[in-house]
Design a protein around this motif. Sequence first.
Motif, PDB file in Angstrom:
ATOM      1  N   ILE A  74      32.589  35.665   6.672  1.00 14.02           N
ATOM      2  CA  ILE A  74      32.273  34.763   5.393  1.00 14.02           C
ATOM      3  C   ILE A  74      32.941  33.995   6.033  1.00 14.02           C
ATOM      4  CG2 ILE A  74      32.870  34.870   2.830  1.00 14.02           C
ATOM      5  CD1 ILE A  74      32.982  37.873   2.791  1.00 14.02           C
ATOM      6  N   GLU A  75      31.901  32.720   5.439  1.00 11.36           N
ATOM      7  CA  GLU A  75      32.305  31.087   5.648  1.00 11.36           C
ATOM      8  C   GLU A  75      32.457  30.756   4.327  1.00 11.36           C
ATOM      9  OE1 GLU A  75      31.415  30.462  10.133  1.00 11.36           O
ATOM     10  OE2 GLU A  75      30.208  29.184   8.711  1.00 11.36           O
ATOM     11  N   ILE A  76      33.357  29.686   3.472  1.00 10.20           N
ATOM     12  CA  ILE A  76      33.265  29.697   1.945  1.00 10.20           C
ATOM     13  C   ILE A  76      33.575  27.753   2.555  1.00 10.20           C
ATOM     14  CG2 ILE A  76      34.345  28.963   0.427  1.00 10.20           C
ATOM     15  CD1 ILE A  76      35.294  32.402   0.867  1.00 10.20           C
ATOM     16  N   ARG A  77      32.379  27.378   1.835  1.00  5.93           N
ATOM     17  CA  ARG A  77      32.291  25.727   2.207  1.00  5.93           C
ATOM     18  C   ARG A  77      32.673  25.404   0.483  1.00  5.93           C
ATOM     19  NH1 ARG A  77      29.196  24.761   6.770  1.00  5.93           N
ATOM     20  NH2 ARG A  77      28.289  26.799   7.478  1.00  5.93           N
ATOM     21  N   LYS A  78      33.011  23.787   1.106  1.00  3.84           N
ATOM     22  CA  LYS A  78      34.031  23.418  -0.201  1.00  3.84           C
ATOM     23  C   LYS A  78      32.952  23.480  -0.971  1.00  3.84           C
ATOM     24  CE  LYS A  78      35.402  18.801  -1.516  1.00  3.84           C
ATOM     25  NZ  LYS A  78      34.782  18.161  -2.276  1.00  3.84           N
ATOM     26  N   LYS A  79      31.342  22.970  -0.980  1.00  2.00           N
ATOM     27  CA  LYS A  79      30.590  23.141  -2.651  1.00  2.00           C
ATOM     28  C   LYS A  79      30.873  24.557  -2.861  1.00  2.00           C
ATOM     29  CE  LYS A  79      26.179  23.705   0.568  1.00  2.00           C
ATOM     30  NZ  LYS A  79      25.712  23.108   1.227  1.00  2.00           N
ATOM     31  N   GLU A  80      30.907  25.228  -2.318  1.00  2.00           N
ATOM     32  CA  GLU A  80      31.149  26.816  -3.537  1.00  2.00           C
ATOM     33  C   GLU A  80      32.307  27.180  -3.594  1.00  2.00           C
ATOM     34  OE1 GLU A  80      30.127  31.167  -1.586  1.00  2.00           O
ATOM     35  OE2 GLU A  80      30.208  29.843  -0.128  1.00  2.00           O
ATOM     36  N   ALA A  81      33.566  26.090  -3.117  1.00  2.00           N
ATOM     37  CA  ALA A  81      34.661  25.903  -3.383  1.00  2.00           C
ATOM     38  C   ALA A  81      35.010  25.257  -4.963  1.00  2.00           C
ATOM     39  CB  ALA A  81      35.857  25.830  -2.571  1.00  2.00           C
ATOM     40  N   ASP A  82      33.871  24.151  -4.468  1.00  2.45           N
ATOM     41  CA  ASP A  82      33.760  23.432  -5.467  1.00  2.45           C
ATOM     42  C   ASP A  82      33.106  24.381  -7.060  1.00  2.45           C
ATOM     43  OD1 ASP A  82      35.378  21.351  -4.757  1.00  2.45           O
ATOM     44  OD2 ASP A  82      33.526  20.248  -4.186  1.00  2.45           O
ATOM     45  N   ALA A  83      32.201  24.494  -6.680  1.00  2.34           N
ATOM     46  CA  ALA A  83      31.499  25.268  -7.589  1.00  2.34           C
ATOM     47  C   ALA A  83      32.432  26.256  -8.553  1.00  2.34           C
ATOM     48  CB  ALA A  83      29.888  25.799  -7.573  1.00  2.34           C
ATOM     49  N   TYR A  84      33.487  27.476  -8.339  1.00  2.00           N
ATOM     50  CA  TYR A  84      33.581  27.987  -8.472  1.00  2.00           C
ATOM     51  C   TYR A  84      34.657  27.894  -8.947  1.00  2.00           C
ATOM     52  CZ  TYR A  84      36.221  32.466  -8.642  1.00  2.00           C
ATOM     53  OH  TYR A  84      36.280  33.606  -9.356  1.00  2.00           O
ATOM     54  N   THR A  94      36.753  19.967 -11.593  1.00  2.00           N
ATOM     55  CA  THR A  94      35.764  19.822 -10.348  1.00  2.00           C
ATOM     56  C   THR A  94      35.354  19.670  -8.315  1.00  2.00           C
ATOM     57  OG1 THR A  94      34.966  17.715 -10.456  1.00  2.00           O
ATOM     58  CG2 THR A  94      33.918  19.983 -12.264  1.00  2.00           C
ATOM     59  N   ASP A  95      36.530  19.414  -8.190  1.00  2.00           N
ATOM     60  CA  ASP A  95      36.987  19.540  -6.478  1.00  2.00           C
ATOM     61  C   ASP A  95      37.719  19.980  -5.619  1.00  2.00           C
ATOM     62  OD1 ASP A  95      36.948  18.053  -4.460  1.00  2.00           O
ATOM     63  OD2 ASP A  95      37.637  15.485  -5.109  1.00  2.00           O
ATOM     64  N   TYR A  96      38.187  20.899  -4.274  1.00  2.00           N
ATOM     65  CA  TYR A  96      38.792  20.995  -3.949  1.00  2.00           C
ATOM     66  C   TYR A  96      40.008  20.804  -3.346  1.00  2.00           C
ATOM     67  CZ  TYR A  96      40.337  25.077  -0.372  1.00  2.00           C
ATOM     68  OH  TYR A  96      40.656  25.394   0.143  1.00  2.00           O
ATOM     69  N   ASN A  97      38.995  19.289  -3.181  1.00  3.44           N
ATOM     70  CA  ASN A  97      40.076  18.789  -2.408  1.00  3.44           C
ATOM     71  C   ASN A  97      41.631  17.514  -3.636  1.00  3.44           C
ATOM     72  OD1 ASN A  97      38.504  18.080  -0.048  1.00  3.44           O
ATOM     73  ND2 ASN A  97      37.411  16.664  -0.508  1.00  3.44           N
TER      74      ASN A  97
END
Lengths: 206, 160
Positions: A74-84, A94-97
């Motif tokens: 399973i790979e988790i991308r930033k856009k997915e982390a942001d959305a979650y 809204t920003d994982y960074n």
Amino acid sequence: MRLFVKSLTVIGIFATTPLVFADALEQTLQTMLQKKERHGDINLDYLNLNAQVVVPKVSRTFEIDEIVATYEAIEIRKKEADAYLARVTENKSTDYNKLVDEQRFALIEELLQFKLIAKAANEAFTEEEKGEIFKGVWIAQKRASTEVSNDELVALYEKKKGETLARSSNANIPTFMSVADKLKSEIIENKILMEVMQNASIEILD
Amino acid sequence: MKVFLKSLLLITLVMTYSEAKEIAKVNGMAITEAEANKALQVLTSGKKSWAKLSKKEKQELIQMVAPAKVIVADAKKTLTKEEKDVALMNFWLQKNTSRVSVTESEAKKKYEDMKKVLAKTGNKKPIPPFEKLQPNIKMQIAKERVVGKLMQKAKIQLSK
């Protein structure tokens, strides 16, 4: 509060004390957000200039499509982390960074939990069973959005009352209030049924 | 109401059957004789079969079986992916947590731990008695175990 706890409605323990049992991620985010809102009245009187500054460890920033974490395949991308993140914080963050490492880990762990349960659930049921489950959700949604007026309730009550008395003039008729919920349920079901079958084409072959 | 409930119940039964002979179609979806017979098994306690029904009875039966087929098809089409995922997860969790047994002492320990956490936060609100929270606490422990098992091998690697 953790999304999966909220969305799966698994338990109501926390209903009376939501903040106390909220997870670390939410608490840190809440604190962060609350602090941000109050930055106008910072009191510097207690500032100790000799104190050791503790800077939260922050890893590098990521591009939107970049992988921020992996677990097995399973790979988790930033856009997915942001959305979650946006979902669990109700768009307050809204920003994982912008998360520190501890928050990032908590978020990824929770997101992974969500994904693993989703994967397990998806594999556990047959297509037929899934259809049944979706049907239950569909009906619940329809029930919730179908309105019943008082006039409709009274009309059905009077109709049933008339029918019952026609069969037996000594019949014991329940009060309107005692059967109102059942009547409402019946009207809703009839409305759903009518809506579903309104444009349905039925062909009997045999 | 009865017709509605019965027709919804029927789909659960009819979906498991796959006897090939098509006896009707609803919005192009096939209803098989086996499905009809399975429905009749419930409705008439096996006293009637499709072959023995009159034309009118056949029509009535198909009218009862059809809505659930339409609903399933519509649900698959209209629910969002998220709604579907959550529904499946909910069901999966319910199914799995119901198999986990949690003792009263385990629930009590969890309750006491929760009280300690509350005390640390300076909470002033009264805490409901253990007896009231016990079922939910047990369910929570069961859920934690199920999820914990799923996550026990999880070694998350954050990208550097």
